[in-house]
Design a protein around this motif. Structure first.
Motif, PDB file in Angstrom:
ATOM      1  N   LEU A 196     -24.552 -17.506  39.723  1.00 19.37           N
ATOM      2  CA  LEU A 196     -23.745 -16.355  39.314  1.00 19.37           C
ATOM      3  C   LEU A 196     -23.936 -16.057  37.832  1.00 19.37           C
ATOM      4  O   LEU A 196     -24.204 -14.908  37.442  1.00 19.37           O
ATOM      5  CB  LEU A 196     -22.267 -16.621  39.606  1.00 19.37           C
ATOM      6  CG  LEU A 196     -21.278 -15.567  39.105  1.00 19.37           C
ATOM      7  CD1 LEU A 196     -21.401 -14.290  39.923  1.00 19.37           C
ATOM      8  CD2 LEU A 196     -19.846 -16.092  39.135  1.00 19.37           C
ATOM      9  N   LEU A 197     -23.789 -17.072  37.009  1.00 22.52           N
ATOM     10  CA  LEU A 197     -23.898 -16.870  35.562  1.00 22.52           C
ATOM     11  C   LEU A 197     -25.314 -16.447  35.168  1.00 22.52           C
ATOM     12  O   LEU A 197     -25.510 -15.778  34.145  1.00 22.52           O
ATOM     13  CB  LEU A 197     -23.491 -18.150  34.822  1.00 22.52           C
ATOM     14  CG  LEU A 197     -22.037 -18.595  35.029  1.00 22.52           C
ATOM     15  CD1 LEU A 197     -21.747 -19.875  34.253  1.00 22.52           C
ATOM     16  CD2 LEU A 197     -21.065 -17.498  34.612  1.00 22.52           C
ATOM     17  N   GLY A 198     -26.299 -16.852  35.982  1.00 19.38           N
ATOM     18  CA  GLY A 198     -27.678 -16.449  35.715  1.00 19.38           C
ATOM     19  C   GLY A 198     -28.024 -15.069  36.250  1.00 19.38           C
ATOM     20  O   GLY A 198     -29.160 -14.605  36.064  1.00 19.38           O
ATOM     21  N   GLY A 199     -27.084 -14.414  36.900  1.00 10.52           N
ATOM     22  CA  GLY A 199     -27.308 -13.069  37.399  1.00 10.52           C
ATOM     23  C   GLY A 199     -28.051 -12.990  38.710  1.00 10.52           C
ATOM     24  O   GLY A 199     -28.502 -11.917  39.115  1.00 10.52           O
ATOM     25  N   HIS A 200     -28.155 -14.109  39.430  1.00 11.67           N
ATOM     26  CA  HIS A 200     -28.902 -14.133  40.689  1.00 11.67           C
ATOM     27  C   HIS A 200     -28.052 -13.709  41.877  1.00 11.67           C
ATOM     28  O   HIS A 200     -28.590 -13.309  42.911  1.00 11.67           O
ATOM     29  CB  HIS A 200     -29.475 -15.522  40.924  1.00 11.67           C
ATOM     30  CG  HIS A 200     -30.333 -16.016  39.792  1.00 11.67           C
ATOM     31  ND1 HIS A 200     -31.533 -15.424  39.449  1.00 11.67           N
ATOM     32  CD2 HIS A 200     -30.152 -17.028  38.900  1.00 11.67           C
ATOM     33  CE1 HIS A 200     -32.054 -16.059  38.413  1.00 11.67           C
ATOM     34  NE2 HIS A 200     -31.232 -17.026  38.055  1.00 11.67           N
ATOM     35  N   ILE A 201     -26.744 -13.852  41.778  1.00  8.54           N
ATOM     36  CA  ILE A 201     -25.814 -13.386  42.799  1.00  8.54           C
ATOM     37  C   ILE A 201     -24.680 -12.639  42.113  1.00  8.54           C
ATOM     38  O   ILE A 201     -24.531 -12.697  40.880  1.00  8.54           O
ATOM     39  CB  ILE A 201     -25.269 -14.543  43.662  1.00  8.54           C
ATOM     40  CG1 ILE A 201     -24.556 -15.592  42.795  1.00  8.54           C
ATOM     41  CG2 ILE A 201     -26.385 -15.184  44.481  1.00  8.54           C
ATOM     42  CD1 ILE A 201     -23.906 -16.717  43.597  1.00  8.54           C
ATOM     43  N   ASP A 202     -23.864 -11.960  42.915  1.00 12.18           N
ATOM     44  CA  ASP A 202     -22.830 -11.087  42.349  1.00 12.18           C
ATOM     45  C   ASP A 202     -21.439 -11.697  42.314  1.00 12.18           C
ATOM     46  O   ASP A 202     -20.616 -11.304  41.494  1.00 12.18           O
ATOM     47  CB  ASP A 202     -22.766  -9.785  43.162  1.00 12.18           C
ATOM     48  CG  ASP A 202     -24.090  -9.071  43.209  1.00 12.18           C
ATOM     49  OD1 ASP A 202     -24.590  -8.688  42.133  1.00 12.18           O
ATOM     50  OD2 ASP A 202     -24.635  -8.910  44.322  1.00 12.18           O
ATOM     51  N   ALA A 203     -21.160 -12.643  43.221  1.00  9.62           N
ATOM     52  CA  ALA A 203     -19.804 -13.188  43.315  1.00  9.62           C
ATOM     53  C   ALA A 203     -19.850 -14.579  43.922  1.00  9.62           C
ATOM     54  O   ALA A 203     -20.770 -14.919  44.669  1.00  9.62           O
ATOM     55  CB  ALA A 203     -18.916 -12.276  44.160  1.00  9.62           C
ATOM     56  N   VAL A 204     -18.838 -15.370  43.580  1.00  5.20           N
ATOM     57  CA  VAL A 204     -18.680 -16.720  44.114  1.00  5.20           C
ATOM     58  C   VAL A 204     -17.235 -16.897  44.561  1.00  5.20           C
ATOM     59  O   VAL A 204     -16.306 -16.382  43.913  1.00  5.20           O
ATOM     60  CB  VAL A 204     -19.046 -17.791  43.067  1.00  5.20           C
ATOM     61  CG1 VAL A 204     -18.645 -19.186  43.537  1.00  5.20           C
ATOM     62  CG2 VAL A 204     -20.538 -17.760  42.757  1.00  5.20           C
ATOM     63  N   VAL A 205     -17.046 -17.625  45.653  1.00  8.44           N
ATOM     64  CA  VAL A 205     -15.716 -18.008  46.119  1.00  8.44           C
ATOM     65  C   VAL A 205     -15.653 -19.531  46.055  1.00  8.44           C
ATOM     66  O   VAL A 205     -16.317 -20.215  46.836  1.00  8.44           O
ATOM     67  CB  VAL A 205     -15.454 -17.524  47.560  1.00  8.44           C
ATOM     68  CG1 VAL A 205     -13.996 -17.771  47.939  1.00  8.44           C
ATOM     69  CG2 VAL A 205     -15.805 -16.055  47.710  1.00  8.44           C
ATOM     70  N   ALA A 206     -14.873 -20.067  45.130  1.00  6.23           N
ATOM     71  CA  ALA A 206     -14.840 -21.521  44.945  1.00  6.23           C
ATOM     72  C   ALA A 206     -13.612 -21.926  44.152  1.00  6.23           C
ATOM     73  O   ALA A 206     -13.027 -21.111  43.423  1.00  6.23           O
ATOM     74  CB  ALA A 206     -16.109 -22.005  44.237  1.00  6.23           C
ATOM     75  N   SER A 207     -13.250 -23.193  44.283  1.00  5.93           N
ATOM     76  CA  SER A 207     -12.080 -23.711  43.564  1.00  5.93           C
ATOM     77  C   SER A 207     -12.410 -24.145  42.138  1.00  5.93           C
ATOM     78  O   SER A 207     -11.509 -24.277  41.318  1.00  5.93           O
ATOM     79  CB  SER A 207     -11.480 -24.897  44.323  1.00  5.93           C
ATOM     80  OG  SER A 207     -12.428 -25.951  44.444  1.00  5.93           O
ATOM     81  N   GLY A 208     -13.688 -24.360  41.828  1.00 10.60           N
ATOM     82  CA  GLY A 208     -14.046 -24.886  40.509  1.00 10.60           C
ATOM     83  C   GLY A 208     -14.208 -23.827  39.450  1.00 10.60           C
ATOM     84  O   GLY A 208     -15.113 -23.892  38.614  1.00 10.60           O
ATOM     85  N   TYR A 209     -13.315 -22.855  39.435  1.00 10.89           N
ATOM     86  CA  TYR A 209     -13.423 -21.740  38.499  1.00 10.89           C
ATOM     87  C   TYR A 209     -12.801 -22.024  37.137  1.00 10.89           C
ATOM     88  O   TYR A 209     -13.080 -21.315  36.169  1.00 10.89           O
ATOM     89  CB  TYR A 209     -12.737 -20.511  39.095  1.00 10.89           C
ATOM     90  CG  TYR A 209     -11.238 -20.682  39.240  1.00 10.89           C
ATOM     91  CD1 TYR A 209     -10.359 -20.285  38.232  1.00 10.89           C
ATOM     92  CD2 TYR A 209     -10.689 -21.277  40.373  1.00 10.89           C
ATOM     93  CE1 TYR A 209      -8.991 -20.463  38.364  1.00 10.89           C
ATOM     94  CE2 TYR A 209      -9.334 -21.466  40.512  1.00 10.89           C
ATOM     95  CZ  TYR A 209      -8.489 -21.055  39.508  1.00 10.89           C
ATOM     96  OH  TYR A 209      -7.144 -21.253  39.633  1.00 10.89           O
TER      97      TYR A 209
END
Length: 321
Positions: A196-209
């Protein structure tokens, strides 16, 4: 006479005259000290959750509970181990949603979550939001949905674990919204966030935010569970939007089926007391979790209801092998 003796022992323990270990044994805990099986690697959120319980058992009751880390197969190895454990409280396990409520629907496991366990108590709520980079053009959930509807299949998103609770709940929400998006599988939450931070995907769903939110690197758009996030109470939730699945993610304690009622009560009392202790507050801060306590009866009901609801959604989404 026995009741008077127990009352006297409890009174002495409160005043500090009786050693804590004697207080614990007088209250019926078995001779063998308990072991808590953790289905994840040491150093993660599961470690924190199991450790706070073990430390409180030692400090408040003098019972040295030890941790045994058995990662692998999405936590199901640890779950199977405790399902086959002795029914005397000497072997327990950390509860998390996926190995008990999701995995049995989509992979071969040696246990039935409806019959193989005693669900002792839940003690920490976990937020699993969908988030984007802080410089993302999507300021809120509806903007992301608008983009996804106008650009079928172009929205790329990920979760910490394929076919876990977050994956299934988000797929159900997107389907209800008429959105077709591309799920990108990763081996863990850290890999997904890096992408995500590298711009390879648009969104993440996770608890480690948590660390990324504190650093200003991500923006939360919606919480996948039913309860608002502590840091952003105005954030929408899957429940508030009426999506099919809004299962509360939680950590808890489980044992094998048939655990004696006095052992269950011993842990219920300890965990309820722990949720009012300063170290519990420190733990929640580290976890970015929220206060939660469910007795064995409530915990059991919620797990079984959630397990069945997740199974229905898996069938509707066509995710069952």
């Amino acid at each position: 006479m026995e009741m008077n003796r127990r009352s006297m022992l409890s009174g002495l323990a409160v005043t500090g005259i009786l050693p804590r270990v004697a207080w614990a044994k007088a209250d019926g805990y078995p001779a063998r000290d308990p072991e808590i099986i953790v289905g994840f690697s040491a150093g993660g959120a599961g470690d924190l959750a199991a450790r706070v319980v073990a430390k409180y058992a030692q400090s408040s009751r003098g019972v040295p509970a030890t941790l045994d880390f058995r990662p692998g197969a999405g936590g199901t190895i640890a779950s199977d181990q405790v399902a086959r454990g002795a029914k005397d409280g000497s072997m327990l396990a950390l509860f998390s949603v996926s190995p008990f409520m999701v995995a049995p629907h989509i992979q071969d496991v040696a246990y039935d979550p409806e019959t193989a366990f005693t669900y002792i108590a839940a003690f920490a709520g976990i937020s699993i939001p969908l988030f984007v980079r802080s410089d993302s053009p999507y300021e809120n959930w509806d903007q992301l949905l608008d983009y996804a509807r106008a650009n079928s299949g172009k929205l790329r998103w990920a979760t910490a674990a394929p076919r876990g609770l977050a994956h299934i709940a988000t797929e159900a929400a997107l389907r209800q919204e008429g959105v077709e998006a591309t799920f990108v599988p990763f081996g863990g939450g850290a890999e997904a966030v890096t992408a995500l931070l590298g711009g390879h995907i648009d969104a993440v769903v996770a608890s480690g935010y948590g660390p990324y939110l504190e650093a200003g690197s991500v923006r939360l758009l919606i919480e996948t569970g039913p309860d608002p996030i502590t840091e952003q109470p105005d954030l929408p939730t899957f429940k508030s939007r009426g999506y099919p699945l809004a299962i509360p993610a939680a950590y808890g304690l489980v044992g094998p089926a048939g655990l004696p009622p006095e052992i269950v009560a011993w842990w219920e009392d300890l965990i309820l007391e722990m949720t009012k202790a300063p170290e519990y507050g420190d733990f929640l801060t580290s976890l970015h979790g929220h206060v939660l306590y469910q007795s064995s009866a409530d915990f059991t009901q919620n797990v079984l209801q959630g397990y069945r609801s997740i199974g229905e959604q898996i069938d509707q989404l066509g995710l069952r092998p």
